[in-house]
Write a protein that holds these residues in place. Structure first.
Motif, PDB file in Angstrom:
ATOM      1  N   VAL A   1     -48.675 -26.628 -38.031  1.00  0.00           N
ATOM      2  CA  VAL A   1     -46.911 -26.770 -38.573  1.00  0.00           C
ATOM      3  C   VAL A   1     -46.340 -28.157 -37.881  1.00  0.00           C
ATOM      4  CG1 VAL A   1     -44.838 -25.651 -38.744  1.00  0.00           C
ATOM      5  CG2 VAL A   1     -47.205 -24.336 -38.335  1.00  0.00           C
ATOM      6  N   SER A   2     -46.129 -28.928 -38.780  1.00  0.00           N
ATOM      7  CA  SER A   2     -45.268 -30.163 -38.118  1.00  0.00           C
ATOM      8  C   SER A   2     -44.062 -29.974 -38.905  1.00  0.00           C
ATOM      9  CB  SER A   2     -46.753 -31.407 -37.660  1.00  0.00           C
ATOM     10  OG  SER A   2     -46.730 -31.839 -39.544  1.00  0.00           O
ATOM     11  N   GLY A   3     -43.778 -30.335 -38.335  1.00  0.00           N
ATOM     12  CA  GLY A   3     -42.384 -31.298 -38.496  1.00  0.00           C
ATOM     13  C   GLY A   3     -41.622 -30.388 -40.055  1.00  0.00           C
ATOM     14  N   LEU A   4     -41.938 -29.028 -40.101  1.00  0.00           N
ATOM     15  CA  LEU A   4     -41.257 -27.894 -40.542  1.00  0.00           C
ATOM     16  C   LEU A   4     -39.501 -28.400 -40.824  1.00  0.00           C
ATOM     17  CD1 LEU A   4     -43.014 -26.353 -42.697  1.00  0.00           C
ATOM     18  CD2 LEU A   4     -42.466 -24.182 -41.462  1.00  0.00           C
ATOM     19  N   GLN A   5     -39.101 -28.270 -42.074  1.00  0.00           N
ATOM     20  CA  GLN A   5     -37.928 -28.133 -42.016  1.00  0.00           C
ATOM     21  C   GLN A   5     -36.565 -27.380 -43.123  1.00  0.00           C
ATOM     22  OE1 GLN A   5     -35.440 -31.905 -42.512  1.00  0.00           O
ATOM     23  NE2 GLN A   5     -36.986 -32.179 -40.930  1.00  0.00           N
ATOM     24  N   LYS A   6     -36.041 -26.461 -42.568  1.00  0.00           N
ATOM     25  CA  LYS A   6     -35.570 -25.812 -44.342  1.00  0.00           C
ATOM     26  C   LYS A   6     -33.707 -25.731 -43.852  1.00  0.00           C
ATOM     27  CE  LYS A   6     -35.247 -23.945 -48.263  1.00  0.00           C
ATOM     28  NZ  LYS A   6     -35.635 -23.799 -49.113  1.00  0.00           N
ATOM     29  N   SER A   7     -32.718 -26.088 -45.412  1.00  0.00           N
ATOM     30  CA  SER A   7     -31.306 -25.477 -44.676  1.00  0.00           C
ATOM     31  C   SER A   7     -31.378 -24.903 -46.266  1.00  0.00           C
ATOM     32  CB  SER A   7     -31.118 -26.980 -44.929  1.00  0.00           C
ATOM     33  OG  SER A   7     -31.524 -27.747 -44.117  1.00  0.00           O
ATOM     34  N   PHE A   8     -30.365 -23.822 -45.747  1.00  0.00           N
ATOM     35  CA  PHE A   8     -29.632 -23.263 -46.747  1.00  0.00           C
ATOM     36  C   PHE A   8     -28.438 -23.996 -47.004  1.00  0.00           C
ATOM     37  CE2 PHE A   8     -32.516 -20.627 -44.125  1.00  0.00           C
ATOM     38  CZ  PHE A   8     -33.601 -20.846 -46.199  1.00  0.00           C
ATOM     39  N   GLY A   9     -27.861 -24.841 -47.827  1.00  0.00           N
ATOM     40  CA  GLY A   9     -26.691 -25.564 -47.544  1.00  0.00           C
ATOM     41  C   GLY A   9     -26.113 -26.387 -46.531  1.00  0.00           C
ATOM     42  N   GLU A  10     -25.350 -25.894 -45.939  1.00  0.00           N
ATOM     43  CA  GLU A  10     -24.733 -26.526 -44.460  1.00  0.00           C
ATOM     44  C   GLU A  10     -25.599 -26.112 -43.310  1.00  0.00           C
ATOM     45  OE1 GLU A  10     -21.837 -29.035 -43.950  1.00  0.00           O
ATOM     46  OE2 GLU A  10     -22.856 -29.566 -45.696  1.00  0.00           O
ATOM     47  N   LEU A  11     -26.270 -25.374 -43.206  1.00  0.00           N
ATOM     48  CA  LEU A  11     -26.937 -23.966 -42.704  1.00  0.00           C
ATOM     49  C   LEU A  11     -28.119 -25.085 -42.687  1.00  0.00           C
ATOM     50  CD1 LEU A  11     -27.076 -22.308 -40.069  1.00  0.00           C
ATOM     51  CD2 LEU A  11     -28.095 -20.682 -42.473  1.00  0.00           C
ATOM     52  N   ARG A  12     -28.367 -25.694 -41.190  1.00  0.00           N
ATOM     53  CA  ARG A  12     -30.384 -26.215 -40.991  1.00  0.00           C
ATOM     54  C   ARG A  12     -31.021 -24.828 -40.516  1.00  0.00           C
ATOM     55  NH1 ARG A  12     -29.643 -31.746 -38.710  1.00  0.00           N
ATOM     56  NH2 ARG A  12     -32.047 -31.680 -39.206  1.00  0.00           N
ATOM     57  N   ALA A  13     -31.225 -24.173 -41.093  1.00  0.00           N
ATOM     58  CA  ALA A  13     -31.936 -22.359 -40.757  1.00  0.00           C
ATOM     59  C   ALA A  13     -33.161 -23.495 -39.708  1.00  0.00           C
ATOM     60  CB  ALA A  13     -32.351 -21.677 -41.351  1.00  0.00           C
TER      61      ALA A  13
END
Lengths: 284, 304
Positions: free
Chosen positions: B7-19
């Motif tokens: 895994v590299s650089g995995l990102q996920k946001s829900f609106g404002e929340l950067r989960a």
């Protein structure tokens, strides 16, 4: 697709309470009719021969149209529950196509709708005969079965569209209650369409399920009308048909079986396309 | 050993929340890999992305040789998931559930039958195979969930908080099964947990909080790096001990008459013990725990 459909069928029919609930609107309409609506309508038809047979057939036809909606509504409950319980995650985490899942829900709802409607039809016939009416001839029975298939297809498309918008169990319950309550009015069963104001009549006439009602009524009241309107002028028979929603009138044109069938086919096409478009958008 | 998950650089946001804010790690084939972190750390979001449930905003991942986002069906065929909540149908029997879910994997009828029998035996659900899932106890359900995840003999088994809400005995049973799968079948186990003692049994641990990886290593390495051993001394003469510790410039804390002396290495205790000699009434050496590691990294106790 068939695996998911079979699973949904098992889930639906194992939940006895749920199956009974799908019939709830039917029981309510029947109860109201037996208790007092029937008497009110009968008093409007004094001196008409075979009035009981005629009215029983008429109300049963309406109940049948309503069943196509309420039964598929119950069936799509599984879909909403899978979404709220997140069971759907277990499906989408497996190499199974999204369209097979959706197809499975639709197929099972269709089967459930047809099965429950056929059961209702059988019970309706028994009721009519027990009240002194006649059995429907074989040709008419086949027509009714065909109409049930078509009506379930149209009703399930509307119900599928509505349920695909719902995101919680309570939203589903509320929607079920609202539909269950309104459906008897929207199809002109509690009160015949002729006794309603113009605006309400229009709503009934453009509501697709009313056309399922009109089609089924046309077949089911054919024989009793022969008896009831034997010596009467043709105009009075036509007036009865219009008053009771056997046919509808738009301006000078009167609906026929052909036009009502078209309405149902169009409804099924429209709502299934809308639902697919909605789903495709959500998947992005 | 080869890397089965990268895994590299995995990102996920829900609106404002950067989960999940850019996560990198890899998992070695056949290992027991633990994702440790409090609730809301981003563990489940990461798992949801790796199991193709959720589309990442950015980053890449490869699972069992399949690229996430491009070969999702390949990933789906090679992973099994035990979800945090029970996702089998309560009204169907365990056997029916296994057949329904098993049919998602393009097996022939006879293959499916064999697969269900094998999964049922491995997860030990034979005793209640024909009982409705909804009538089972919590432990039995969990075993049924594991059986479901094993039907297609996945290469990687994901378990999202597999023992939460189970009694200690059942928790132990679940762990025995997990261990067996890893040892006997060489399956890679990827689990999330917020139980320290469970994470400590893993081959490799990643600690996550607020959507970021804070540290990774074997339990031993993590304890070495982030936890200290503690020497606990109970003296006959407190003043004498205090004078001795001060003369050696050692840190200490007094907790109800017992002197706590942090140690960089366990062996450092020996000269201190010798130096105190006959003044010692009681002695104890406590090695660092995962709790200490966690405390040091996050600055907080585990939020559960």
């Amino acid at each position: 697709m068939t695996v998911i459909a079979r699973r949904n069928l098992k889930l639906f029919f194992r939940d006895r309470g749920g199956v009974v609930m799908s019939f709830l609107s039917v029981f309510i309409i029947l109860g109201l009719y037996v208790l007092f609506l029937g008497d009110t309508m009968r008093s409007g038809l004094p001196d008409v021969p075979a009035a009981d047979f005629l009215l029983d057939s008429w109300v049963m036809a309406g109940i049948l149209a309503v069943t196509t909606v309420t039964s598929t509504l119950g069936a799509f409950g599984t879909m909403v529950e899978d979404r709220t319980r997140k069971t759907i995650k277990d499906f989408t985490a497996a190499p199974v196509k999204r369209r097979s899942i959706v197809g499975g829900y639709i197929l099972s709802a269709f089967v459930i709708g047809v099965v429950l409607s056929l059961v209702t039809f059988l019970l309706a016939e028994i009721y009519i005969v027990a009240q002194g009416g006649e059995w429907l001839p074989v040709g008419a029975v086949l027509k009714i079965i065909g109409l049930i298939l078509l009506s379930v297809l149209a009703s399930s498309s509307i119900v599928f569209f509505i349920t695909s918008l719902l995101r919680s169990q309570s939203a589903f319950t509320t929607t079920s209650t609202i539909i269950g309550t309104l459906i008897g009015f929207l199809t002109g069963i509690y009160i015949p369409i002729g006794s309603l104001p113009e605006a309400v009549q229009l709503i009934i006439k453009i509501f697709p399920v009313s056309h399922a009602g009109s089609l089924i009524r046309t077949v089911m009241v054919e024989r009793p009308m022969e008896l009831s309107f034997a010596g009467a002028p043709a105009e009075s028979a036509q007036a009865f048909k219009l008053d009771m929603g056997v046919v509808y009138q738009f301006g000078d044109t009167t609906t026929t079986m052909g036009s009502s069938i078209l309405v149902l086919v169009g409804t099924a096409a429209l709502f299934y396309l809308l639902s697919i478009a909605l789903m495709a958008r959500k998947n992005k | 050993m080869s890397k089965i998950i990268e895994v590299s650089g995995l990102q996920k946001s829900f609106g404002e929340l950067r989960a999940v804010q850019g996560v990198d790690f890899y998992v070695e084939e056949g290992s027991l890999f633990a994702f440790l972190g409090p609730n809301g750390a981003g563990k489940s979001t990461t798992i949801d992305m790796l199991t193709t449930q959720l589309k990442p905003d950015a980053g890449e991942a490869t699972i069992s040789g399949y690229k996430l986002g491009r070969e999702d069906d390949g990933i789906r065929s090679s992973i099994g998931i035990v979800f945090q909540d029970s996702l089998l149908d309560p009204l169907l029997t365990v056997k029916e559930n296994l057949f329904v879910r098993g049919s998602f994997y393009n097996l022939s009828r006879s293959e499916l039958k064999a697969a269900v029998a094998r999964a049922a035996a491995t997860a030990d659900v034979g005793d209640f195979l024909n009982r409705p899932y909804g009538k089972l106890s919590g432990g039995q359900r969990r075993r049924a969930d594991i059986a479901r995840a094993l039907i297609h003999t996945p290469k990687v088994l994901f378990l999202d908080e597999p023992t939460t809400g189970l009694d200690p005995q059942t928790r132990k049973n679940v762990w025995t099964t997990i261990r067996q799968l890893q040892k006997e079948q060489g399956m890679t186990i990827f689990l999330t947990t917020h139980y320290m003692e469970e994470a400590a049994q893993a081959d490799y641990i990643i600690i996550m909080d607020h959507g970021k990886v804070l540290a990774g290593g074997t339990p031993y390495e993590l304890k070495e790096r982030y936890a200290t051993d503690l020497l606990k001394l109970m003296p006959h003469n407190a003043e004498e001990l205090q004078a001795y510790l001060q003369s050696k410039a050692l840190d200490y804390m007094i907790v109800s008459g017992v002197y706590h002396i942090p140690l960089k290495q366990t062996a450092h205790a020996l000269p201190i013990v010798e130096g105190c000699g006959a003044n010692i009434a009681g002695i104890e050496i406590v090695s660092g725990t995962m709790d200490d590691v966690f405390l040091n990294l996050t600055g907080t106790e585990v939020r559960s």
